[in-house]
Design a protein around this motif. Structure first.
Motif, mmCIF file in Angstrom:
data_model
loop_
_atom_site.group_PDB
_atom_site.id
_atom_site.type_symbol
_atom_site.label_atom_id
_atom_site.label_comp_id
_atom_site.label_asym_id
_atom_site.label_seq_id
_atom_site.Cartn_x
_atom_site.Cartn_y
_atom_site.Cartn_z
ATOM 1 N N ASN A 183 0.838 -1.194 0.000
ATOM 2 C CA ASN A 183 0.000 0.000 0.000
ATOM 3 C C ASN A 183 0.873 1.244 0.000
ATOM 4 O OD1 ASN A 183 0.855 0.393 2.674
ATOM 5 N ND2 ASN A 183 -0.817 -0.840 3.452
ATOM 6 N N GLN A 184 0.289 2.377 0.268
ATOM 7 C CA GLN A 184 1.044 3.617 0.176
ATOM 8 C C GLN A 184 1.610 4.098 1.511
ATOM 9 O OE1 GLN A 184 -1.315 6.434 -1.992
ATOM 10 N NE2 GLN A 184 -1.040 5.339 -3.897
ATOM 11 N N ASN A 185 1.619 3.259 2.530
ATOM 12 C CA ASN A 185 2.320 3.626 3.754
ATOM 13 C C ASN A 185 3.808 3.667 3.454
ATOM 14 O OD1 ASN A 185 -0.029 3.621 5.340
ATOM 15 N ND2 ASN A 185 0.107 1.419 5.626
ATOM 16 N N ARG A 186 4.557 4.354 4.298
ATOM 17 C CA ARG A 186 6.002 4.406 4.110
ATOM 18 C C ARG A 186 6.673 4.192 5.456
ATOM 19 N NH1 ARG A 186 7.729 9.840 2.697
ATOM 20 N NH2 ARG A 186 6.429 9.525 0.898
ATOM 21 N N ILE A 187 7.723 3.391 5.462
ATOM 22 C CA ILE A 187 8.546 3.183 6.643
ATOM 23 C C ILE A 187 9.813 4.002 6.423
ATOM 24 C CG2 ILE A 187 9.849 1.494 7.989
ATOM 25 C CD1 ILE A 187 7.800 -0.619 6.879
ATOM 26 N N ALA A 188 10.138 4.893 7.363
ATOM 27 C CA ALA A 188 11.312 5.757 7.220
ATOM 28 C C ALA A 188 12.345 5.427 8.282
ATOM 29 C CB ALA A 188 10.902 7.226 7.315
ATOM 30 N N PHE A 189 13.591 5.339 7.848
ATOM 31 C CA PHE A 189 14.719 5.047 8.723
ATOM 32 C C PHE A 189 15.609 6.277 8.829
ATOM 33 C CE2 PHE A 189 13.547 1.093 6.628
ATOM 34 C CZ PHE A 189 13.424 0.234 7.707
ATOM 35 N N TRP A 190 16.300 6.415 9.955
ATOM 36 C CA TRP A 190 17.295 7.467 10.106
ATOM 37 C C TRP A 190 18.572 7.039 9.398
ATOM 38 C CZ3 TRP A 190 15.849 11.998 11.459
ATOM 39 C CH2 TRP A 190 14.837 12.194 12.391
ATOM 40 N N GLY A 191 19.151 7.947 8.647
ATOM 41 C CA GLY A 191 20.470 7.739 8.081
ATOM 42 C C GLY A 191 21.498 8.442 8.948
ATOM 43 N N GLU A 192 22.718 7.952 8.947
ATOM 44 C CA GLU A 192 23.781 8.538 9.768
ATOM 45 C C GLU A 192 24.356 9.807 9.158
ATOM 46 O OE1 GLU A 192 26.651 5.437 10.140
ATOM 47 O OE2 GLU A 192 25.295 4.158 11.292
ATOM 48 N N SER A 193 24.305 9.897 7.822
ATOM 49 C CA SER A 193 24.890 11.032 7.108
ATOM 50 C C SER A 193 24.393 10.990 5.668
ATOM 51 C CB SER A 193 26.415 10.935 7.119
ATOM 52 O OG SER A 193 26.819 9.773 6.397
ATOM 53 N N ARG A 194 24.713 12.029 4.910
ATOM 54 C CA ARG A 194 24.388 12.011 3.479
ATOM 55 C C ARG A 194 25.126 10.868 2.787
ATOM 56 N NH1 ARG A 194 23.317 17.809 0.885
ATOM 57 N NH2 ARG A 194 21.964 18.651 2.499
ATOM 58 N N GLU A 245 11.077 1.719 -3.200
ATOM 59 C CA GLU A 245 10.195 0.582 -2.930
ATOM 60 C C GLU A 245 11.020 -0.691 -2.942
ATOM 61 O OE1 GLU A 245 7.102 0.548 -5.877
ATOM 62 O OE2 GLU A 245 6.015 2.176 -4.903
ATOM 63 N N ASP A 246 10.736 -1.592 -2.001
ATOM 64 C CA ASP A 246 11.404 -2.889 -2.006
ATOM 65 C C ASP A 246 10.902 -3.701 -3.199
ATOM 66 O OD1 ASP A 246 8.986 -4.217 -1.358
ATOM 67 O OD2 ASP A 246 9.611 -4.730 0.663
ATOM 68 N N PRO A 247 11.458 -4.879 -3.470
ATOM 69 C CA PRO A 247 11.019 -5.669 -4.621
ATOM 70 C C PRO A 247 9.548 -6.085 -4.575
ATOM 71 C CG PRO A 247 13.195 -6.380 -3.945
ATOM 72 C CD PRO A 247 12.691 -5.428 -2.881
ATOM 73 N N ALA A 248 8.903 -6.008 -3.407
ATOM 74 C CA ALA A 248 7.485 -6.345 -3.298
ATOM 75 C C ALA A 248 6.587 -5.111 -3.363
ATOM 76 C CB ALA A 248 7.215 -7.099 -1.990
ATOM 77 N N GLY A 249 7.158 -3.921 -3.509
ATOM 78 C CA GLY A 249 6.378 -2.700 -3.627
ATOM 79 C C GLY A 249 6.164 -1.929 -2.335
ATOM 80 N N THR A 250 6.788 -2.339 -1.233
ATOM 81 C CA THR A 250 6.660 -1.618 0.026
ATOM 82 C C THR A 250 7.476 -0.336 -0.037
ATOM 83 O OG1 THR A 250 6.436 -3.705 1.212
ATOM 84 C CG2 THR A 250 6.970 -1.758 2.532
ATOM 85 N N ARG A 251 6.863 0.785 0.321
ATOM 86 C CA ARG A 251 7.551 2.071 0.264
ATOM 87 C C ARG A 251 8.414 2.281 1.503
ATOM 88 N NH1 ARG A 251 3.606 6.364 -2.699
ATOM 89 N NH2 ARG A 251 3.159 5.023 -4.473
ATOM 90 N N LEU A 252 9.648 2.710 1.244
ATOM 91 C CA LEU A 252 10.621 2.948 2.306
ATOM 92 C C LEU A 252 11.323 4.282 2.067
ATOM 93 C CD1 LEU A 252 12.176 -0.623 2.120
ATOM 94 C CD2 LEU A 252 10.638 0.176 3.890
ATOM 95 N N GLU A 253 11.914 4.797 3.132
ATOM 96 C CA GLU A 253 12.676 6.045 3.046
ATOM 97 C C GLU A 253 13.842 5.965 4.020
ATOM 98 O OE1 GLU A 253 12.156 10.757 4.314
ATOM 99 O OE2 GLU A 253 10.383 9.493 4.198
ATOM 100 N N VAL A 254 14.955 6.586 3.639
ATOM 101 C CA VAL A 254 16.060 6.800 4.571
ATOM 102 C C VAL A 254 16.340 8.301 4.532
ATOM 103 C CG1 VAL A 254 18.440 6.272 5.180
ATOM 104 C CG2 VAL A 254 17.043 4.535 4.073
ATOM 105 N N THR A 255 16.397 8.908 5.716
ATOM 106 C CA THR A 255 16.551 10.359 5.788
ATOM 107 C C THR A 255 17.652 10.762 6.757
ATOM 108 O OG1 THR A 255 15.360 12.423 6.187
ATOM 109 C CG2 THR A 255 14.786 10.591 7.596
ATOM 110 N N PHE A 256 18.286 11.863 6.443
ATOM 111 C CA PHE A 256 19.280 12.459 7.329
ATOM 112 C C PHE A 256 18.908 13.920 7.517
ATOM 113 C CE2 PHE A 256 23.219 14.984 7.777
ATOM 114 C CZ PHE A 256 23.633 14.479 9.007
#
Length: 121
Positions: free
Chosen positions: A63-74, A108-119
């Motif tokens: 679906n259109q939910n998104r899981i966001a992770f913290w990145g350590e740096s650019r 998106e992962d290979p199954a279509g799950t939306r993800l984000e990594v942000t700093f």
């Protein structure tokens, strides 16, 4: 309050289709300890306080939910961009700056799950 994230329990239509992707992505995000649980691909943080588990749910649709992770740096986010490209993810946007202090990669992962990594820094 301490930690904010307890765990993520992700469902995908086919676990084998995302196995290599998550085995590369999760350790790069800090989930470095693999757990042996039948029917699951699961990694936890080094201190065991957070985990990310993936299991098959054949009827599941992303679906259109998104899981966001913290990145350590650019540079860390740029490295993640290489990992997702190598392992069959779809880059939606980035990595790029979106504000003075916001640098992110949306995919998106290979199954279509939306993800984000942000700093932010």
């Amino acid at each position: 309050m301490g930690k904010i994230l307890s765990h993520i329990d992700l469902r995908v239509p086919d676990l084998a289709a995302v196995d290599a992707f998550y085995r590369a992505l999760l350790p790069a995000l800090g989930f470095t300890e693999e757990e042996d649980i039948e029917g699951w691909l699961q990694f936890r943080s080094p201190d065991g306080s957070e985990f990310f588990g993936i299991t098959a749910s054949p009827g599941h649709q992303a679906n259109q939910n998104r899981i966001a992770f913290w990145g350590e740096s650019r540079a860390h986010i740029d490295r993640i961009a290489g990992i997702i490209q190598e392992h069959g993810a779809r880059n939606i946007e980035g990595p790029a700056p979106y504000a003075d202090i916001y640098y992110a990669l949306f995919f998106e992962d290979p199954a279509g799950t939306r993800l984000e990594v942000t700093f932010k820094g």
